[in-house]
Design a protein around this motif. Structure first.
Motif, PDB file in Angstrom:
ATOM      1  N   SER A   1     -31.780 -18.243   0.559  1.00 47.75           N
ATOM      2  CA  SER A   1     -30.492 -17.624   0.888  1.00 47.75           C
ATOM      3  C   SER A   1     -29.370 -18.652   0.843  1.00 47.75           C
ATOM      4  O   SER A   1     -29.599 -19.861   0.837  1.00 47.75           O
ATOM      5  CB  SER A   1     -30.545 -16.998   2.292  1.00 47.75           C
ATOM      6  OG  SER A   1     -30.520 -18.012   3.300  1.00 47.75           O
TER       7      SER A   1
ATOM      8  N   THR B   1     -26.647 -18.862   3.475  1.00 42.23           N
ATOM      9  CA  THR B   1     -26.248 -18.299   4.767  1.00 42.23           C
ATOM     10  C   THR B   1     -24.954 -18.947   5.225  1.00 42.23           C
ATOM     11  O   THR B   1     -24.837 -20.177   5.241  1.00 42.23           O
ATOM     12  CB  THR B   1     -27.353 -18.510   5.815  1.00 42.23           C
ATOM     13  OG1 THR B   1     -28.533 -17.815   5.402  1.00 42.23           O
ATOM     14  CG2 THR B   1     -26.918 -18.008   7.186  1.00 42.23           C
TER      15      THR B   1
ATOM     16  N   ALA C   1     -17.163 -15.159   1.330  1.00 44.65           N
ATOM     17  CA  ALA C   1     -17.460 -13.838   0.776  1.00 44.65           C
ATOM     18  C   ALA C   1     -18.134 -13.950  -0.585  1.00 44.65           C
ATOM     19  O   ALA C   1     -19.015 -13.145  -0.924  1.00 44.65           O
ATOM     20  CB  ALA C   1     -16.176 -13.017   0.671  1.00 44.65           C
TER      21      ALA C   1
ATOM     22  N   CYS D   1     -21.930 -16.185   0.372  1.00 46.00           N
ATOM     23  CA  CYS D   1     -22.868 -16.067   1.496  1.00 46.00           C
ATOM     24  C   CYS D   1     -23.262 -14.632   1.850  1.00 46.00           C
ATOM     25  O   CYS D   1     -22.413 -13.750   1.961  1.00 46.00           O
ATOM     26  CB  CYS D   1     -22.275 -16.735   2.740  1.00 46.00           C
ATOM     27  SG  CYS D   1     -21.885 -18.468   2.523  1.00 46.00           S
ATOM     28  N   ASP D   2     -24.523 -14.443   2.078  1.00 46.78           N
ATOM     29  CA  ASP D   2     -25.075 -13.223   2.644  1.00 46.78           C
ATOM     30  C   ASP D   2     -26.488 -13.553   3.124  1.00 46.78           C
ATOM     31  O   ASP D   2     -27.346 -13.877   2.294  1.00 46.78           O
ATOM     32  CB  ASP D   2     -25.100 -12.099   1.608  1.00 46.78           C
ATOM     33  CG  ASP D   2     -25.462 -10.745   2.219  1.00 46.78           C
ATOM     34  OD1 ASP D   2     -25.506 -10.656   3.467  1.00 46.78           O
ATOM     35  OD2 ASP D   2     -25.697  -9.791   1.446  1.00 46.78           O
ATOM     36  N   PRO D   3     -26.698 -13.552   4.434  1.00 42.61           N
ATOM     37  CA  PRO D   3     -25.826 -13.081   5.509  1.00 42.61           C
ATOM     38  C   PRO D   3     -24.836 -14.148   5.966  1.00 42.61           C
ATOM     39  O   PRO D   3     -24.891 -15.292   5.526  1.00 42.61           O
ATOM     40  CB  PRO D   3     -26.808 -12.753   6.624  1.00 42.61           C
ATOM     41  CG  PRO D   3     -27.877 -13.796   6.450  1.00 42.61           C
ATOM     42  CD  PRO D   3     -28.013 -13.956   4.950  1.00 42.61           C
TER      43      PRO D   3
ATOM     44  N   SER E   1     -23.286  -8.965   6.527  1.00 41.72           N
ATOM     45  CA  SER E   1     -22.536  -9.253   5.316  1.00 41.72           C
ATOM     46  C   SER E   1     -21.060  -9.413   5.657  1.00 41.72           C
ATOM     47  O   SER E   1     -20.584  -8.920   6.689  1.00 41.72           O
ATOM     48  CB  SER E   1     -22.707  -8.113   4.310  1.00 41.72           C
ATOM     49  OG  SER E   1     -22.058  -6.937   4.790  1.00 41.72           O
TER      50      SER E   1
ATOM     51  N   GLU F   1     -18.638  -7.969   4.249  1.00 43.27           N
ATOM     52  CA  GLU F   1     -18.043  -6.631   4.231  1.00 43.27           C
ATOM     53  C   GLU F   1     -18.147  -5.967   5.590  1.00 43.27           C
ATOM     54  O   GLU F   1     -17.189  -5.354   6.084  1.00 43.27           O
ATOM     55  CB  GLU F   1     -18.726  -5.776   3.155  1.00 43.27           C
ATOM     56  CG  GLU F   1     -18.137  -4.382   3.019  1.00 43.27           C
ATOM     57  CD  GLU F   1     -18.807  -3.578   1.916  1.00 43.27           C
ATOM     58  OE1 GLU F   1     -18.420  -2.417   1.723  1.00 43.27           O
ATOM     59  OE2 GLU F   1     -19.720  -4.128   1.255  1.00 43.27           O
TER      60      GLU F   1
END
Length: 260
Positions: A28, A30, A214, A217-219, A233, A235
């Motif tokens: 990821s 993060t 944005a 990264c996720d989460p 997220s 969003e």
């Protein structure tokens, strides 16, 4: 991959981090965001072995690494960059990369006498690797430039390149976008994405630039007043009242507006 479990840290009467728990999943990117004074850098310093926690546990691939010093974490594949790059200013960009790999036989005077041919082969391999990193980051034209002459963004790329000279599995990026112009920021973001996608690097990123967060990264984890207050997220977090209140309450309305 990185498990942060119930970590707390106080400095005198100031509770910098309080009972923070989350996991940075393997593969990821993060994000870790929050207003100034939220405890992000303190948490990074704990994970990176710079300071020990008062309570809690850090694990890497299931192995307890709580309190291990940075040089031991380096050999386990956990490395970090800093908001202000720590380059060797009087060495060239290529030399800054070549000194990174551990266990170089040429560092030993005895080995220099007894195993010169082996040292030459190792040096050639490190040089090849350094030039590959320079090409990957598209800064080969700066190979022979003194590192102290680089711009802020170029130094951030060099810092990222130094992590590539290790056997890094997890990288803690401390504000990679700070002081970087938009053109170089795009190049830096692309390099991070490629390292994650093509080479399997796992990243945890502290950053105040919400557009960069944005994109990458996720989460995303959100801290305020030393505590983890939200995750998800970007969003989702843009609509989270707890996140908006944390930024607005810290006087960071402009920053909150950018992220909302």
């Amino acid at each position: 991959m990185i498990e942060i479990d119930g970590v707390s840290k106080a400095f005198g009467g100031l509770q910098a981090v309080h009972n923070v728990s989350f996991t940075v999943e393997r593969g990821s990117i993060t994000g870790l965001i929050g207003p100034n004074g939220a405890g992000k850098s303190t948490l990074f310093n704990i994970v990176a072995g710079v300071i020990p926690p008062d309570e809690g546990r850090i694990a890497l691939d299931g192995q307890d690494i709580t309190g291990l010093p940075p040089h031991q974490l380096f050999h386990r594949g956990l490395v970090r960059t800093f908001q202000i790059p720590h380059e060797f200013s009087r060495m060239t960009v290529r030399e800054n990369l070549m000194i990174v790999p551990a266990g170089q036989q040429g560092e030993s005077l005895l080995q220099s006498w007894l195993r010169w041919a082996r040292i030459v082969r190792q040096d050639r391999e490190i040089l090849r690797r350094a030039d590959e990193v320079l090409d990957f980051l598209e800064i080969g034209h700066l190979a022979d430039e003194l590192a102290g002459n680089l711009s802020g963004g170029q130094k951030k790329l060099l810092d990222l390149g130094r992590t590539m000279m290790t056997d890094a599995r997890a990288v803690l990026l401390d504000e990679p976008g700070a002081g970087v112009n938009r053109t170089l920021l795009g190049k830096l973001a692309e390099a991070i994405e490629r390292l994650n996608r093509e080479r399997g690097y796992t990243f945890c990123v502290i950053e105040h630039d919400m557009d960069l967060i944005a994109r990458l990264c996720d989460p995303v984890m959100v801290m305020a007043n030393g505590e983890l207050i939200a995750s998800g997220s970007m969003e989702t977090l843009r609509q989270d009242e707890r996140v908006l209140e944390a930024y607005l309450g810290s006087g960071s309305s402009g920053q909150a507006g950018a992220s909302a």
